[in-house]
Design a protein around this motif. Structure first.
Motif, PDB file in Angstrom:
ATOM      1  N   TYR A   1      -7.035  -6.604  -4.932  1.00 12.91           N
ATOM      2  CA  TYR A   1      -8.197  -5.904  -4.403  1.00 12.91           C
ATOM      3  C   TYR A   1      -7.662  -4.826  -3.463  1.00 12.91           C
TER       4      TYR A   1
ATOM      5  N   HIS B   1     -14.726  -1.828  -9.925  1.00 11.10           N
ATOM      6  CA  HIS B   1     -14.756  -0.937  -8.759  1.00 11.10           C
ATOM      7  C   HIS B   1     -16.020  -1.230  -7.964  1.00 11.10           C
TER       8      HIS B   1
ATOM      9  N   ALA C   1      -8.434  -1.716  -0.992  1.00  6.36           N
ATOM     10  CA  ALA C   1      -9.447  -1.048  -0.185  1.00  6.36           C
ATOM     11  C   ALA C   1      -9.029   0.396   0.049  1.00  6.36           C
ATOM     12  N   HIS C   2      -9.511   1.287  -0.818  1.00  6.91           N
ATOM     13  CA  HIS C   2      -9.319   2.724  -0.651  1.00  6.91           C
ATOM     14  C   HIS C   2     -10.428   3.195   0.278  1.00  6.91           C
TER      15      HIS C   2
ATOM     16  N   VAL D   1     -13.443   0.012  -3.231  1.00 10.03           N
ATOM     17  CA  VAL D   1     -12.530  -1.092  -3.522  1.00 10.03           C
ATOM     18  C   VAL D   1     -12.280  -1.123  -5.025  1.00 10.03           C
ATOM     19  N   TRP D   2     -10.999  -1.098  -5.375  1.00 11.15           N
ATOM     20  CA  TRP D   2     -10.604  -1.166  -6.777  1.00 11.15           C
ATOM     21  C   TRP D   2     -10.016  -2.535  -7.042  1.00 11.15           C
ATOM     22  N   ILE D   3     -10.437  -3.140  -8.146  1.00 10.07           N
ATOM     23  CA  ILE D   3     -10.018  -4.493  -8.504  1.00 10.07           C
ATOM     24  C   ILE D   3      -9.133  -4.388  -9.745  1.00 10.07           C
TER      25      ILE D   3
ATOM     26  N   THR E   1       0.874  -1.169   0.000  1.00  8.22           N
ATOM     27  CA  THR E   1       0.000   0.000   0.000  1.00  8.22           C
ATOM     28  C   THR E   1       0.908   1.215   0.000  1.00  8.22           C
TER      29      THR E   1
END
Length: 190
Positions: free
Chosen positions: A158, A182, A160-161, A166-168, A104
């Motif tokens: 995956y 998303h 987790a913002h 969540v962006w995939i 991250t």
């Protein structure tokens, strides 16, 4: 079990759950460095004989030693550090899959995912930033789009913002991660 202990990590034998035994404990990682030690270690990940230890979990990159320590845990009673990947951002969480570290990457401006090969000397393979995909998020406070966690399975990451959802991502080619989808009802405009 491989455990983050804020100022290091521990390896615990849990084969008898009622009597866990500490096999090894390492604290004060990289204390011999001028900007060391690595602190705020809130996450570690293990894959095979490799352990990834990341930090600091919070803070502003550049003010503290930041990065990922790569540890050989083939002998859990005698782990050995075999690499360090220094970053200019804190690392709250990570994933470790098939010799690749997924970090991250919450920098002062850009937030996203950095992918690093840790099979040898740690080497950057690629990076994905939310604002490269949706530039409007750059106009909002950074804390709304921070990457809190990452999970990787079968070539899919995956992310987790926080408010950005969540962006995939397809990360099979780490130099060119692509958005698969998303999840979330907030946009940069809302």
């Amino acid at each position: 079990a491989f455990v983050a202990v804020t100022d290091g990590y521990a390896i615990v034998d849990i084969s008898t759950p009622s009597q866990p035994t500490v096999l090894a404990e390492q604290r004060g990682l990289l204390a011999d460095r001028e900007d060391g030690p690595l602190e705020q270690i809130h996450d570690v990940k293990q894959d095979g004989d490799t352990l990834l230890v990341v930090g600091p979990a919070n803070g502003r990159g550049g003010e503290y030693l930041s990065g990922a320590v790569v540890v050989d845990v083939s002998d859990p009673e005698s782990p050995t550090q075999r690499g360090f990947y220094e970053t200019d951002y804190p690392i709250h969480n990570c994933a470790l899959v098939d010799g690749r570290a997924y970090l991250t990457a919450n920098g002062r401006d850009a937030v996203g995912l950095e992918i690093v090969d840790v099979t040898g000397e740690p080497t950057r393979l690629g990076r994905w930033d939310l604002t490269d995909h949706e530039p409007a998020w750059a106009d909002l406070p950074r804390l709304l789009r921070v990457v809190h966690d990452v999970w990787v399975q079968d070539g899919v990451a995956y992310l987790a913002h926080w408010d950005a959802g969540v962006w995939i991502l397809d990360v099979r080619d780490p130099s060119s991660a692509t958005v698969l989808g998303h999840i979330g009802d907030r946009t940069a405009a809302a």
